[in-house]
Motif scaffolding. Sequence first.
Motif, mmCIF file in Angstrom:
data_model
loop_
_atom_site.group_PDB
_atom_site.id
_atom_site.type_symbol
_atom_site.label_atom_id
_atom_site.label_comp_id
_atom_site.label_asym_id
_atom_site.label_seq_id
_atom_site.Cartn_x
_atom_site.Cartn_y
_atom_site.Cartn_z
ATOM 1 N N THR A 15 -8.132 -0.721 2.773
ATOM 2 C CA THR A 15 -8.659 0.624 2.989
ATOM 3 C C THR A 15 -9.521 1.049 1.803
ATOM 4 O O THR A 15 -9.220 0.718 0.656
ATOM 5 C CB THR A 15 -7.504 1.626 3.166
ATOM 6 N N ARG A 16 -10.583 1.802 2.086
ATOM 7 C CA ARG A 16 -11.456 2.292 1.014
ATOM 8 C C ARG A 16 -11.782 3.765 1.219
ATOM 9 O O ARG A 16 -11.840 4.250 2.344
ATOM 10 C CB ARG A 16 -12.752 1.475 0.941
ATOM 11 N N ASN A 17 -11.988 4.452 0.100
ATOM 12 C CA ASN A 17 -12.406 5.842 0.157
ATOM 13 C C ASN A 17 -13.855 5.905 0.623
ATOM 14 O O ASN A 17 -14.717 5.231 0.048
ATOM 15 C CB ASN A 17 -12.265 6.483 -1.227
ATOM 16 N N SER A 24 0.845 -1.189 0.000
ATOM 17 C CA SER A 24 0.000 0.000 0.000
ATOM 18 C C SER A 24 0.882 1.240 0.000
ATOM 19 O O SER A 24 2.050 1.182 -0.387
ATOM 20 C CB SER A 24 -0.960 -0.012 1.201
ATOM 21 N N GLY A 74 -2.286 3.611 4.426
ATOM 22 C CA GLY A 74 -3.359 2.719 4.036
ATOM 23 C C GLY A 74 -2.932 1.277 4.033
ATOM 24 O O GLY A 74 -1.756 0.950 4.225
ATOM 25 N N THR A 75 -3.903 0.428 3.829
ATOM 26 C CA THR A 75 -3.683 -1.005 3.624
ATOM 27 C C THR A 75 -4.464 -1.388 2.369
ATOM 28 O O THR A 75 -5.295 -0.619 1.889
ATOM 29 C CB THR A 75 -4.191 -1.836 4.820
ATOM 30 N N PRO A 89 -5.856 3.938 0.214
ATOM 31 C CA PRO A 89 -5.897 5.200 0.969
ATOM 32 C C PRO A 89 -6.143 6.377 0.036
ATOM 33 O O PRO A 89 -6.039 6.259 -1.185
ATOM 34 C CB PRO A 89 -4.500 5.266 1.604
ATOM 35 N N ASP A 109 -0.759 9.977 6.615
ATOM 36 C CA ASP A 109 -1.879 9.057 6.460
ATOM 37 C C ASP A 109 -1.343 7.806 5.776
ATOM 38 O O ASP A 109 -0.557 7.898 4.829
ATOM 39 C CB ASP A 109 -2.994 9.689 5.624
#
Length: 321
Positions: free
Chosen positions: A198-200, A150, A194-195, A208, A192
């Motif tokens: 992760t979703r918007n 990510s 993410g993985t 992310p 910030d």
Amino acid sequence: MSPNGSDRSPRRPMRRKLLQALTAGLVLATATGCSYNWEDFPRLGMPTPTTEEAPRILSLWQGSWAAALAVGVLVWGLILWSAFFHRRSRTKVEVPPQTRYNMPIEALYTVVPLVIVSVLFYFTARDESELLSLKKKPDVTVNVVGFQWSWCFNYIEPVAGSTGDAKKSPDLDAIPDRFKKDFPAGAGGVYDCGTPGTRNPQTNNPGPTLWLPKGKTVRFVLTSRDVIHSFWVVPFLMKQDVIPGHTNAFQVTPNKEGTFLGKCAELCGVDHSRMLFNVKVVSPERYEQHLKDLVDKQQTGYVPAGIAQTSHEKNRETNNL
């Protein structure tokens, strides 16, 4: 057998098959064209540009296609001309005259490709020099950290509630001093990460979300923690490799608000396809509010930028100073 003794029967099935193939191709082209937006045709497959720099890339893309089409028409024309006007007559069986060499033709197919490649090289080098120029001091600096599988985004900004100095932060030691000299003073920063899961929250797109202000020059400083990745925001029409031990950078000025897709464009391992992210371009005021929201989430400071710069890269930069 025909009256003159020649057998023409194989030609008729061949003509029928050719006619059928052309008809099928026309139907297929018409059917697929129903859902195609012809306003997008001049871009030749490229998305709508969303930065001030992207039209330069689009123009280079269109010019390359125009050159390729011109070469293709010339080659196809020569092939068809030789096939139709130099075919052996059905009534003749002798071998046609053999030409060992033809100096004008040989000069033509030597000089013309050199001219084409030279022209393409000139325009590519000119545009690449402009796109990778870092002469203008950016309004916003983001350290993009790629890792399996990510992304993290270090916003190198002075934000109320976050103390520190990006120029002295040990988490950013992997970034060379030639980039740090343009960091704003007292940039405590926020981050910030993410993985793949992760979703918007607005679009539900995976990955992310990187926030950027519209109308501001943004410099991306690209670092990696493990292997080579590639940072690509699709409608920016610009991508660059994220290399461990070597820092790349480029800058753009987003000029259209919205949420856009980004991805890793370098095969980096088994979960490469999950290295997705989003880019949300908003007003400068909304961007500043997002940085404050990250402070409220206690996401202050910076995450480690990645693998330290290799010795030969340090030597190269020292020699270029």
